[in-house]
Scaffold this active site. Structure first.
Site: not given
Ligand code: ZN
Length: 183
Positions: A47, A52, A89-90, A131-132, A135
């Protein structure tokens, strides 16, 4: 044409901005969604949310089991149960932690043309959706931790066991699973 864009990393204030409601479903949104998908796949992750990529807009993509969800103005309308699992998390590469979330969520969102749809997710999909959506509120998984000592540190591609004492050893199976949960 979509492009892979740099992912905003922890420490950048743009990660903490609340996304603004999307009210224009034109070319700008479509290019952003395409770039989110391309960047998520290149990472790779399951995701990626607009903040981000430095865009304070309420949209994100999630891809689980070859199904791509483009989520514009998503909202959780119902949830059930609790589930605790490793998550990464990226925007915080190399770090993972156990996070307790809802086991199952029902989300209402709009697609890229503004049409409403529902998605229900549990397991990895349910976790990625939560999670998204976090964000879009400027919230990160590390915000759930009582202490930064709860973070696992996993060197990318590093399967060695010679990490120092400050980093709890994450078993290989776990780190591989967590790598899948990057979002
Ligand atoms: Zn993340």
């Amino acid at each position: 044409m979509s492009s892979v864009r740099p992912i905003v990393l922890l420490g950048d204030p743009r990660l903490r901005l609340k996304g603004e409601t999307v009210d224009s479903f034109g070319k700008y949104l479509h290019e952003l969604l395409d770039d989110l998908t391309a960047t998520m796949r290149a990472a790779p992750g399951v995701g990626l949310a607009a903040p981000q990529l430095g865009e304070a807009m309420r949209c994100a993509v999630v891809e689980v089991e070859d199904h791509l969800y483009e989520l514009v103005n998503p909202m959780i309308i119902r949830s059930d149960g609790t589930d605790r699992d490793l998550e990464g998390c990226l925007s915080i590469p190399g770090y993972f932690a156990y996070v307790t979330r809802k086991e199952k969520v029902w989300v209402v969102a709009q697609d890229r043309r503004g049409k409403k749809f529902k998605v229900q997710g549990s397991g990895l999909l349910g976790r990625a959706l939560q999670h998204e959506l976090d964000h879009l509120e400027g919230k990160l998984f590390i915000d759930y931790l009582a202490s930064m000592d709860d973070l696992f540190v996993v060197g990318q591609g590093d399967e060695d066991d010679d990490e120092d004492d400050a980093t709890p050893a994450a078993p290989r199976a776990r780190s591989r699973k967590a790598a899948k949960a990057l979002a």
